[in-house]
Design a protein around this motif. Structure first.
Motif, PDB file in Angstrom:
ATOM      1  N   ILE A  62      15.600 -15.008   1.373  1.00  0.00           N
ATOM      2  CA  ILE A  62      15.786 -14.064   2.486  1.00  0.00           C
ATOM      3  C   ILE A  62      15.169 -12.713   2.140  1.00  0.00           C
ATOM      4  CG2 ILE A  62      17.530 -12.669   3.693  1.00  0.00           C
ATOM      5  CD1 ILE A  62      19.315 -15.212   3.649  1.00  0.00           C
ATOM      6  N   LYS A  63      15.440 -12.236   0.929  1.00  0.00           N
ATOM      7  CA  LYS A  63      14.924 -10.932   0.509  1.00  0.00           C
ATOM      8  C   LYS A  63      13.410 -10.943   0.356  1.00  0.00           C
ATOM      9  CE  LYS A  63      18.009 -10.845  -2.895  1.00  0.00           C
ATOM     10  NZ  LYS A  63      18.833 -10.405  -4.065  1.00  0.00           N
ATOM     11  N   ALA A  64      12.875 -11.991  -0.266  1.00  0.00           N
ATOM     12  CA  ALA A  64      11.432 -12.050  -0.493  1.00  0.00           C
ATOM     13  C   ALA A  64      10.661 -12.228   0.817  1.00  0.00           C
ATOM     14  CB  ALA A  64      11.103 -13.186  -1.457  1.00  0.00           C
ATOM     15  N   ARG A  65      11.172 -13.048   1.720  1.00  0.00           N
ATOM     16  CA  ARG A  65      10.497 -13.237   3.007  1.00  0.00           C
ATOM     17  C   ARG A  65      10.401 -11.927   3.777  1.00  0.00           C
ATOM     18  NH1 ARG A  65      14.254 -18.447   4.220  1.00  0.00           N
ATOM     19  NH2 ARG A  65      13.004 -20.058   3.162  1.00  0.00           N
ATOM     20  N   ALA A  66      11.504 -11.175   3.794  1.00  0.00           N
ATOM     21  CA  ALA A  66      11.520  -9.914   4.539  1.00  0.00           C
ATOM     22  C   ALA A  66      10.528  -8.918   3.959  1.00  0.00           C
ATOM     23  CB  ALA A  66      12.934  -9.330   4.538  1.00  0.00           C
ATOM     24  N   LEU A  67      10.446  -8.849   2.618  1.00  0.00           N
ATOM     25  CA  LEU A  67       9.557  -7.874   1.990  1.00  0.00           C
ATOM     26  C   LEU A  67       8.092  -8.298   2.115  1.00  0.00           C
ATOM     27  CD1 LEU A  67       9.646  -5.148   0.582  1.00  0.00           C
ATOM     28  CD2 LEU A  67       9.736  -6.361  -1.608  1.00  0.00           C
ATOM     29  N   ALA A  68       7.820  -9.593   2.017  1.00  0.00           N
ATOM     30  CA  ALA A  68       6.441 -10.067   2.209  1.00  0.00           C
ATOM     31  C   ALA A  68       5.959  -9.745   3.614  1.00  0.00           C
ATOM     32  CB  ALA A  68       6.365 -11.568   1.947  1.00  0.00           C
ATOM     33  N   GLU A  69       6.822  -9.916   4.591  1.00  0.00           N
ATOM     34  CA  GLU A  69       6.439  -9.607   5.972  1.00  0.00           C
ATOM     35  C   GLU A  69       6.206  -8.117   6.149  1.00  0.00           C
ATOM     36  OE1 GLU A  69       8.100 -10.187  10.562  1.00  0.00           O
ATOM     37  OE2 GLU A  69       9.252 -10.969   8.859  1.00  0.00           O
ATOM     38  N   ARG A  70       7.021  -7.300   5.504  1.00  0.00           N
ATOM     39  CA  ARG A  70       6.898  -5.850   5.678  1.00  0.00           C
ATOM     40  C   ARG A  70       5.666  -5.292   4.989  1.00  0.00           C
ATOM     41  NH1 ARG A  70      10.455  -1.736   7.081  1.00  0.00           N
ATOM     42  NH2 ARG A  70       9.969   0.321   6.220  1.00  0.00           N
ATOM     43  N   THR A  71       5.344  -5.805   3.792  1.00  0.00           N
ATOM     44  CA  THR A  71       4.281  -5.215   2.986  1.00  0.00           C
ATOM     45  C   THR A  71       2.945  -5.944   3.104  1.00  0.00           C
ATOM     46  OG1 THR A  71       4.830  -6.543   1.036  1.00  0.00           O
ATOM     47  CG2 THR A  71       5.986  -4.425   1.306  1.00  0.00           C
ATOM     48  N   GLY A  72       2.958  -7.201   3.519  1.00  0.00           N
ATOM     49  CA  GLY A  72       1.742  -7.997   3.516  1.00  0.00           C
ATOM     50  C   GLY A  72       1.333  -8.464   2.135  1.00  0.00           C
ATOM     51  N   LEU A  73       2.182  -8.218   1.134  1.00  0.00           N
ATOM     52  CA  LEU A  73       1.921  -8.649  -0.232  1.00  0.00           C
ATOM     53  C   LEU A  73       2.768  -9.873  -0.567  1.00  0.00           C
ATOM     54  CD1 LEU A  73       2.148  -5.208  -2.101  1.00  0.00           C
ATOM     55  CD2 LEU A  73       0.065  -6.574  -1.828  1.00  0.00           C
ATOM     56  N   PRO A  74       2.347 -10.661  -1.559  1.00  0.00           N
ATOM     57  CA  PRO A  74       3.278 -11.646  -2.094  1.00  0.00           C
ATOM     58  C   PRO A  74       4.526 -10.910  -2.580  1.00  0.00           C
ATOM     59  CG  PRO A  74       1.072 -11.984  -2.966  1.00  0.00           C
ATOM     60  CD  PRO A  74       1.043 -10.672  -2.250  1.00  0.00           C
ATOM     61  N   ALA A  75       5.672 -11.499  -2.373  1.00  0.00           N
ATOM     62  CA  ALA A  75       6.914 -10.821  -2.742  1.00  0.00           C
ATOM     63  C   ALA A  75       7.734 -11.704  -3.668  1.00  0.00           C
ATOM     64  CB  ALA A  75       7.727 -10.470  -1.502  1.00  0.00           C
ATOM     65  N   ILE A  76       8.317 -11.076  -4.679  1.00  0.00           N
ATOM     66  CA  ILE A  76       9.245 -11.772  -5.558  1.00  0.00           C
ATOM     67  C   ILE A  76      10.630 -11.194  -5.353  1.00  0.00           C
ATOM     68  CG2 ILE A  76       7.509 -12.388  -7.282  1.00  0.00           C
ATOM     69  CD1 ILE A  76       8.459 -10.047  -8.997  1.00  0.00           C
ATOM     70  N   ALA A  77      11.619 -12.001  -5.620  1.00  0.00           N
ATOM     71  CA  ALA A  77      13.007 -11.562  -5.492  1.00  0.00           C
ATOM     72  C   ALA A  77      13.853 -12.465  -6.365  1.00  0.00           C
ATOM     73  CB  ALA A  77      13.473 -11.635  -4.040  1.00  0.00           C
ATOM     74  N   ASP A  78      15.049 -11.990  -6.674  1.00  0.00           N
ATOM     75  CA  ASP A  78      15.992 -12.862  -7.345  1.00  0.00           C
ATOM     76  C   ASP A  78      17.378 -12.643  -6.758  1.00  0.00           C
ATOM     77  OD1 ASP A  78      16.587 -10.335  -8.703  1.00  0.00           O
ATOM     78  OD2 ASP A  78      17.662 -11.557 -10.163  1.00  0.00           O
ATOM     79  N   ASP A  79      18.197 -13.634  -6.922  1.00  0.00           N
ATOM     80  CA  ASP A  79      19.617 -13.487  -6.633  1.00  0.00           C
ATOM     81  C   ASP A  79      20.343 -14.119  -7.796  1.00  0.00           C
ATOM     82  OD1 ASP A  79      21.560 -12.467  -4.701  1.00  0.00           O
ATOM     83  OD2 ASP A  79      22.252 -14.534  -4.628  1.00  0.00           O
ATOM     84  N   SER A  80      21.330 -13.421  -8.279  1.00  0.00           N
ATOM     85  CA  SER A  80      22.013 -13.906  -9.468  1.00  0.00           C
ATOM     86  C   SER A  80      23.485 -13.564  -9.385  1.00  0.00           C
ATOM     87  CB  SER A  80      21.394 -13.302 -10.735  1.00  0.00           C
ATOM     88  OG  SER A  80      21.474 -11.889 -10.704  1.00  0.00           O
ATOM     89  N   GLY A  81      24.250 -14.204 -10.228  1.00  0.00           N
ATOM     90  CA  GLY A  81      25.672 -13.943 -10.236  1.00  0.00           C
ATOM     91  C   GLY A  81      26.337 -14.604 -11.417  1.00  0.00           C
ATOM     92  N   LEU A  82      27.623 -14.375 -11.502  1.00  0.00           N
ATOM     93  CA  LEU A  82      28.435 -14.915 -12.585  1.00  0.00           C
ATOM     94  C   LEU A  82      29.305 -16.037 -12.052  1.00  0.00           C
ATOM     95  CD1 LEU A  82      29.395 -14.523 -15.570  1.00  0.00           C
ATOM     96  CD2 LEU A  82      31.204 -13.054 -14.636  1.00  0.00           C
ATOM     97  N   SER A  83      29.244 -17.174 -12.710  1.00  0.00           N
ATOM     98  CA  SER A  83      30.031 -18.337 -12.320  1.00  0.00           C
ATOM     99  C   SER A  83      31.070 -18.604 -13.405  1.00  0.00           C
ATOM    100  CB  SER A  83      29.107 -19.559 -12.165  1.00  0.00           C
ATOM    101  OG  SER A  83      29.846 -20.728 -11.923  1.00  0.00           O
ATOM    102  N   VAL A  84      32.340 -18.465 -13.055  1.00  0.00           N
ATOM    103  CA  VAL A  84      33.442 -18.639 -14.008  1.00  0.00           C
ATOM    104  C   VAL A  84      34.065 -20.021 -13.801  1.00  0.00           C
ATOM    105  CG1 VAL A  84      35.636 -17.718 -14.838  1.00  0.00           C
ATOM    106  CG2 VAL A  84      33.873 -16.165 -13.973  1.00  0.00           C
ATOM    107  N   ASP A  85      34.145 -20.795 -14.863  1.00  0.00           N
ATOM    108  CA  ASP A  85      34.569 -22.186 -14.756  1.00  0.00           C
ATOM    109  C   ASP A  85      35.939 -22.338 -14.106  1.00  0.00           C
ATOM    110  OD1 ASP A  85      32.210 -22.591 -16.092  1.00  0.00           O
ATOM    111  OD2 ASP A  85      33.079 -23.727 -17.762  1.00  0.00           O
ATOM    112  N   VAL A  86      36.947 -21.603 -14.619  1.00  0.00           N
ATOM    113  CA  VAL A  86      38.311 -21.799 -14.124  1.00  0.00           C
ATOM    114  C   VAL A  86      38.510 -21.229 -12.725  1.00  0.00           C
ATOM    115  CG1 VAL A  86      39.318 -21.855 -16.428  1.00  0.00           C
ATOM    116  CG2 VAL A  86      39.199 -19.683 -15.201  1.00  0.00           C
ATOM    117  N   MET A  87      37.519 -20.504 -12.220  1.00  0.00           N
ATOM    118  CA  MET A  87      37.590 -19.974 -10.861  1.00  0.00           C
ATOM    119  C   MET A  87      36.733 -20.796  -9.906  1.00  0.00           C
ATOM    120  SD  MET A  87      37.637 -15.866 -11.712  1.00  0.00           S
ATOM    121  CE  MET A  87      37.711 -15.392  -9.981  1.00  0.00           C
ATOM    122  N   GLY A  88      36.343 -22.000 -10.334  1.00  0.00           N
ATOM    123  CA  GLY A  88      35.575 -22.873  -9.463  1.00  0.00           C
ATOM    124  C   GLY A  88      34.186 -22.378  -9.157  1.00  0.00           C
ATOM    125  N   GLY A  89      33.622 -21.563 -10.054  1.00  0.00           N
ATOM    126  CA  GLY A  89      32.276 -21.032  -9.855  1.00  0.00           C
ATOM    127  C   GLY A  89      32.231 -19.634  -9.273  1.00  0.00           C
TER     128      GLY A  89
END
Length: 209
Positions: A62-89
């Motif tokens: 979602i983030k990379a598509r929006a930025l590629a459309e806005r800038t006309g450049l190839p766009a990179i993005a990441d999404d990350s987070g913490l997954s805790v086992d006892v909390m089901g991820g």
């Protein structure tokens, strides 16, 4: 920096810490890459899109598509987070707003520690997960994943890094991510793994000399 350096790729983040971290990761695998080759979302005055996906991959795209459309450049993005086992991820894709205030790192980790207070050390396993993507203006898309396993501490330690780094000890380490030297952390991190896999695609964008 040479005056003729022009952006070759847009990076969909307003987080200065993340920009520096990803640049350090990429330049080890992309000879000739300079900071000026990366155009951040802040540089492009691009608003952050609503991240309504249900996975790391979807939100990164979602983030990379929006930025590629806005800038006309190839766009990179990441999404990350913490997954805790006892909390089901959890907190998962909600890691950055776990406390209800997006990007409030201290509040997020303090809430998580409170929720984990009664969990014994033997059951505090967790993992950082990252999806790194590239979206070309013509619609081509690449997705790479990275994972860093480890465990949660009971108290924050260290002043480096960001997010949940002060309460996460990676497998094989004896200090938190926030106590590691940046190059050591990047070598083993979820974001490092994902962006190293993406690096050849960034290298292909460099102008030929």
């Amino acid at each position: 920096m040479a005056e003729d350096v022009r952006p070759i790729v847009a990076f969909a983040t307003h987080n200065a810490h993340k920009i520096d971290e990803v640049y350090d990761i990429l330049r080890e695998r992309v000879p000739g890459l300079e900071r000026g080759h990366l155009l951040s979302a802040a540089d492009a005055d691009a608003p952050a899109p609503v991240e309504c996906g249900i996975s790391y991959q979807e939100n990164a795209l979602i983030k990379a598509r929006a930025l590629a459309e806005r800038t006309g450049l190839p766009a990179i993005a990441d999404d990350s987070g913490l997954s805790v086992d006892v909390m089901g991820g959890a907190p998962g894709i909600f890691s950055a707003l776990w406390s209800g205030r997006h990007g409030d790192d201290r509040a997020n980790l303090e809430l998580l520690l409170a929720q984990m207070e009664d969990i014994p050390d033997a059951n505090r396993q967790a993992a950082f997960v990252c999806a790194a993507v590239m979206v070309q203006p013509d619609g081509r898309e690449i997705v790479e994943m990275g994972i860093m396993g480890g465990r949660l501490t009971r108290e924050p330690a260290g002043a480096a890094g960001f997010g949940y780094d002060p309460i996460f000890v990676a497998s094989g380490q004896c200090v938190t991510n926030a106590e590691l030297e940046p190059d050591v952390k990047n070598a083993i991190s979820h974001r490092g793994g994902a962006f190293r896999a993406l690096a050849p695609h960034v290298a292909a964008l460099l102008p030929r000399r």
